[in-house]
Scaffold this motif. Structure first.
Motif, PDB file in Angstrom:
ATOM      1  N   LEU A  48      -4.855  -5.325   4.116  1.00 38.17           N
ATOM      2  CA  LEU A  48      -4.541  -4.321   3.112  1.00 38.17           C
ATOM      3  C   LEU A  48      -3.166  -4.607   2.511  1.00 38.17           C
ATOM      4  CD1 LEU A  48      -5.262  -1.638   1.701  1.00 38.17           C
ATOM      5  CD2 LEU A  48      -4.260  -0.442   3.656  1.00 38.17           C
ATOM      6  N   PHE A  49      -3.114  -4.703   1.176  1.00 41.80           N
ATOM      7  CA  PHE A  49      -1.877  -5.034   0.480  1.00 41.80           C
ATOM      8  C   PHE A  49      -1.581  -3.983  -0.591  1.00 41.80           C
ATOM      9  CE2 PHE A  49      -3.948  -9.015   1.680  1.00 41.80           C
ATOM     10  CZ  PHE A  49      -2.930  -9.686   2.350  1.00 41.80           C
ATOM     11  N   PRO A  50      -0.307  -3.721  -0.865  1.00 35.49           N
ATOM     12  CA  PRO A  50       0.020  -2.892  -2.033  1.00 35.49           C
ATOM     13  C   PRO A  50      -0.274  -3.658  -3.312  1.00 35.49           C
ATOM     14  CG  PRO A  50       2.021  -3.780  -1.058  1.00 35.49           C
ATOM     15  CD  PRO A  50       0.891  -4.144  -0.124  1.00 35.49           C
ATOM     16  N   LYS A  51      -0.691  -2.948  -4.330  1.00 37.47           N
ATOM     17  CA  LYS A  51      -0.986  -3.603  -5.600  1.00 37.47           C
ATOM     18  C   LYS A  51       0.327  -4.036  -6.256  1.00 37.47           C
ATOM     19  CE  LYS A  51      -4.432  -2.006  -7.909  1.00 37.47           C
ATOM     20  NZ  LYS A  51      -5.309  -1.134  -8.724  1.00 37.47           N
ATOM     21  N   PRO A  52       0.417  -5.299  -6.698  1.00 38.57           N
ATOM     22  CA  PRO A  52       1.659  -5.761  -7.310  1.00 38.57           C
ATOM     23  C   PRO A  52       1.943  -5.016  -8.608  1.00 38.57           C
ATOM     24  CG  PRO A  52      -0.080  -7.379  -7.619  1.00 38.57           C
ATOM     25  CD  PRO A  52      -0.614  -6.352  -6.677  1.00 38.57           C
ATOM     26  N   ASN A  61      -2.868  -3.368 -15.856  1.00 38.49           N
ATOM     27  CA  ASN A  61      -3.045  -3.788 -14.473  1.00 38.49           C
ATOM     28  C   ASN A  61      -4.290  -4.652 -14.286  1.00 38.49           C
ATOM     29  OD1 ASN A  61      -1.923  -3.399 -11.710  1.00 38.49           O
ATOM     30  ND2 ASN A  61      -3.985  -2.659 -11.326  1.00 38.49           N
ATOM     31  N   HIS A  62      -5.275  -4.506 -15.192  1.00 43.69           N
ATOM     32  CA  HIS A  62      -6.501  -5.306 -15.083  1.00 43.69           C
ATOM     33  C   HIS A  62      -6.193  -6.793 -15.181  1.00 43.69           C
ATOM     34  CE1 HIS A  62     -10.696  -6.432 -15.439  1.00 43.69           C
ATOM     35  NE2 HIS A  62     -10.395  -7.117 -16.519  1.00 43.69           N
ATOM     36  N   ASP A 122     -11.937   4.513  -5.785  1.00 44.62           N
ATOM     37  CA  ASP A 122     -10.875   5.420  -6.216  1.00 44.62           C
ATOM     38  C   ASP A 122     -10.182   6.041  -5.009  1.00 44.62           C
ATOM     39  OD1 ASP A 122     -11.429   4.906  -8.898  1.00 44.62           O
ATOM     40  OD2 ASP A 122     -12.941   6.479  -8.988  1.00 44.62           O
ATOM     41  N   LEU A 123      -9.500   5.192  -4.281  1.00 43.43           N
ATOM     42  CA  LEU A 123      -8.754   5.584  -3.094  1.00 43.43           C
ATOM     43  C   LEU A 123      -7.331   5.052  -3.191  1.00 43.43           C
ATOM     44  CD1 LEU A 123     -11.108   4.874  -0.045  1.00 43.43           C
ATOM     45  CD2 LEU A 123     -10.176   7.087  -0.683  1.00 43.43           C
ATOM     46  N   LYS A 124      -6.428   5.679  -2.460  1.00 37.24           N
ATOM     47  CA  LYS A 124      -5.074   5.171  -2.325  1.00 37.24           C
ATOM     48  C   LYS A 124      -4.890   4.588  -0.926  1.00 37.24           C
ATOM     49  CE  LYS A 124      -2.770   8.227  -5.644  1.00 37.24           C
ATOM     50  NZ  LYS A 124      -1.651   9.191  -5.858  1.00 37.24           N
ATOM     51  N   ILE A 125      -3.859   3.788  -0.765  1.00 40.14           N
ATOM     52  CA  ILE A 125      -3.576   3.200   0.543  1.00 40.14           C
ATOM     53  C   ILE A 125      -3.421   4.289   1.592  1.00 40.14           C
ATOM     54  CG2 ILE A 125      -1.836   1.934   1.861  1.00 40.14           C
ATOM     55  CD1 ILE A 125      -1.361   0.178  -0.538  1.00 40.14           C
ATOM     56  N   ALA A 126      -2.761   5.377   1.226  1.00 42.99           N
ATOM     57  CA  ALA A 126      -2.552   6.475   2.170  1.00 42.99           C
ATOM     58  C   ALA A 126      -3.878   7.063   2.650  1.00 42.99           C
ATOM     59  CB  ALA A 126      -1.695   7.557   1.529  1.00 42.99           C
ATOM     60  N   ASP A 127      -4.892   7.071   1.781  1.00 38.52           N
ATOM     61  CA  ASP A 127      -6.207   7.600   2.159  1.00 38.52           C
ATOM     62  C   ASP A 127      -6.863   6.738   3.230  1.00 38.52           C
ATOM     63  OD1 ASP A 127      -5.990   9.622   0.222  1.00 38.52           O
ATOM     64  OD2 ASP A 127      -6.765   8.283  -1.338  1.00 38.52           O
ATOM     65  N   VAL A 128      -6.532   5.441   3.217  1.00 43.44           N
ATOM     66  CA  VAL A 128      -7.094   4.514   4.200  1.00 43.44           C
ATOM     67  C   VAL A 128      -6.331   4.568   5.516  1.00 43.44           C
ATOM     68  CG1 VAL A 128      -7.570   2.077   4.685  1.00 43.44           C
ATOM     69  CG2 VAL A 128      -7.930   2.983   2.377  1.00 43.44           C
ATOM     70  N   LEU A 129      -5.011   4.720   5.440  1.00 46.69           N
ATOM     71  CA  LEU A 129      -4.172   4.634   6.629  1.00 46.69           C
ATOM     72  C   LEU A 129      -3.961   5.963   7.339  1.00 46.69           C
ATOM     73  CD1 LEU A 129      -1.376   2.190   5.374  1.00 46.69           C
ATOM     74  CD2 LEU A 129      -3.446   1.655   6.663  1.00 46.69           C
ATOM     75  N   SER A 130      -4.073   7.083   6.611  1.00 39.26           N
ATOM     76  CA  SER A 130      -3.737   8.382   7.204  1.00 39.26           C
ATOM     77  C   SER A 130      -4.692   8.816   8.313  1.00 39.26           C
ATOM     78  CB  SER A 130      -3.683   9.455   6.110  1.00 39.26           C
ATOM     79  OG  SER A 130      -2.639   9.169   5.197  1.00 39.26           O
ATOM     80  N   PRO A 131      -6.018   8.765   8.120  1.00 35.49           N
ATOM     81  CA  PRO A 131      -6.912   9.204   9.204  1.00 35.49           C
ATOM     82  C   PRO A 131      -6.787   8.296  10.429  1.00 35.49           C
ATOM     83  CG  PRO A 131      -8.079   9.055   7.103  1.00 35.49           C
ATOM     84  CD  PRO A 131      -6.752   8.389   6.916  1.00 35.49           C
ATOM     85  N   LEU A 166      -6.558   2.289  -5.933  1.00 31.50           N
ATOM     86  CA  LEU A 166      -5.701   2.791  -7.006  1.00 31.50           C
ATOM     87  C   LEU A 166      -4.307   2.184  -6.946  1.00 31.50           C
ATOM     88  CD1 LEU A 166      -6.737   6.558  -6.954  1.00 31.50           C
ATOM     89  CD2 LEU A 166      -7.426   4.812  -8.617  1.00 31.50           C
ATOM     90  N   ASP A 167      -3.813   1.959  -5.734  1.00 35.28           N
ATOM     91  CA  ASP A 167      -2.471   1.398  -5.581  1.00 35.28           C
ATOM     92  C   ASP A 167      -2.423   0.239  -4.601  1.00 35.28           C
ATOM     93  OD1 ASP A 167      -3.021   2.832  -3.338  1.00 35.28           O
ATOM     94  OD2 ASP A 167      -1.085   3.862  -3.214  1.00 35.28           O
ATOM     95  N   GLY A 168      -3.586  -0.335  -4.304  1.00 31.29           N
ATOM     96  CA  GLY A 168      -3.618  -1.417  -3.337  1.00 31.29           C
ATOM     97  C   GLY A 168      -4.827  -2.305  -3.480  1.00 31.29           C
ATOM     98  N   ILE A 169      -4.906  -3.288  -2.605  1.00 32.75           N
ATOM     99  CA  ILE A 169      -6.020  -4.243  -2.576  1.00 32.75           C
ATOM    100  C   ILE A 169      -6.418  -4.442  -1.117  1.00 32.75           C
ATOM    101  CG2 ILE A 169      -6.753  -6.615  -3.038  1.00 32.75           C
ATOM    102  CD1 ILE A 169      -4.697  -6.690  -5.288  1.00 32.75           C
ATOM    103  N   PHE A 170      -7.713  -4.284  -0.833  1.00 35.63           N
ATOM    104  CA  PHE A 170      -8.238  -4.484   0.516  1.00 35.63           C
ATOM    105  C   PHE A 170      -9.126  -5.718   0.507  1.00 35.63           C
ATOM    106  CE2 PHE A 170     -10.865  -4.070   4.205  1.00 35.63           C
ATOM    107  CZ  PHE A 170     -10.117  -3.358   5.132  1.00 35.63           C
ATOM    108  N   MET A 171      -8.815  -6.679   1.371  1.00 32.19           N
ATOM    109  CA  MET A 171      -9.627  -7.886   1.505  1.00 32.19           C
ATOM    110  C   MET A 171     -10.419  -7.806   2.798  1.00 32.19           C
ATOM    111  SD  MET A 171      -7.186 -11.026   0.266  1.00 32.19           S
ATOM    112  CE  MET A 171      -8.370 -12.160   1.001  1.00 32.19           C
ATOM    113  N   GLY A 172     -11.732  -7.662   2.688  1.00 30.92           N
ATOM    114  CA  GLY A 172     -12.591  -7.618   3.859  1.00 30.92           C
ATOM    115  C   GLY A 172     -13.357  -8.925   4.008  1.00 30.92           C
ATOM    116  N   CYS A 173     -13.308  -9.502   5.199  1.00 30.17           N
ATOM    117  CA  CYS A 173     -13.974 -10.783   5.459  1.00 30.17           C
ATOM    118  C   CYS A 173     -14.991 -10.614   6.581  1.00 30.17           C
ATOM    119  CB  CYS A 173     -12.962 -11.848   5.860  1.00 30.17           C
ATOM    120  SG  CYS A 173     -11.697 -12.204   4.624  1.00 30.17           S
TER     121      CYS A 173
END
Length: 231
Positions: A48-52, A61-62, A122-131, A166-173
């Motif tokens: 998980l990375f913050p969006k540059p 941003n696109h 349509d998620l933010k990094i906080a939505d992924v990390l908070s729970p 919305l504010d990050g990039i998730f790379m799933g492998c």
């Protein structure tokens, strides 16, 4: 009641090795440990990375995401040259006398290649990390969910999904566990990271992988699996 978050798939493509080394003409026989993993699921891990930030030269941003995706695809293509078994497919050869199967990785001319997916949520990094356990939608950030290693006969041995938040990039492998263990997986990821950052395109990687499978002394590399009935 909150509106459920839906993941939208934007594109799907295949990534081939930039060139085909001599290893692409080989068949890699699975050893006993590899075979024991065929009924297990793929190894899955995410980054998980913050969006540059948007640069002055980018209209929005696109454009930045497009550049990141192009860089990931190009460097992945160069990385696969060193990890050629990940571009193969499992093949099963059947013998009737005696009744037995043998399973190998066919890398001849890279018939399998690797799947690369771009998605948006349509998620933010906080939505992924908070729970504590992460929201259920994170499960959809990974490709090949529910796939077992034996499905590598028809499915890619490696698949990557880049999910734009919305504010990050998730790379799933997702990495076929019969091809390698967790250490092998992170070796691949670290090599990909090295080549993604490296501006010199023909630079040698720091730690080349060992592609030869290990077999007990005195045993053939073809491990026969006996059966009484094909079904």
């Amino acid at each position: 009641m909150s509106t459920p978050i839906i993941l939208r798939q934007i594109s799907r493509c295949i990534i081939k090795p930039q060139c085909l080394p001599e290893e692409s003409k080989q068949i890699y026989h699975l050893n006993p440990w590899d075979i024991s993993m065929l009924s297990s699921h793929y190894v899955q891990a995410g980054l998980l990375f913050p969006k540059p930030p948007v640069s002055i030269n980018q209209e929005d941003n696109h454009d930045g995401i497009s550049a990141i995706l192009d860089q990931l695809k190009e460097s992945l293509s160069r990385t696969l040259v060193h990890f050629i078994p990940l571009t193969g497919r499992f093949i099963t050869q059947k013998s009737n006398n005696p009744h037995s199967y043998s399973i190998s990785v066919d890398c001849r001319d890279a018939p399998g290649v690797v799947e690369f997916i771009h998605a948006v949520a349509d998620l933010k990094i906080a939505d992924v990390l908070s729970p504590m356990d992460g929201p259920p939608i994170v499960h959809s950030f990974f490709p090949l969910n529910g796939v077992v290693n034996n499905d590598g006969h028809t499915m890619p041995l490696l698949a990557v999904q880049v999910t734009e938040l919305l504010d990050g990039i998730f790379m799933g492998c997702s990495f076929n566990h019969a091809i390698g263990d967790g250490a092998s997986f992170w070796h691949f990821v670290n090599t990909w990271s090295e080549l993604c950052r490296e501006e010199v395109k023909d630079k040698r990687i720091s730690f080349p992988p060992i592609l030869e499978r290990w077999f007990p002394n005195g045993h053939s590399p073809i491990v026969n699996l006996p059966f009484s009935d094909h079904t």
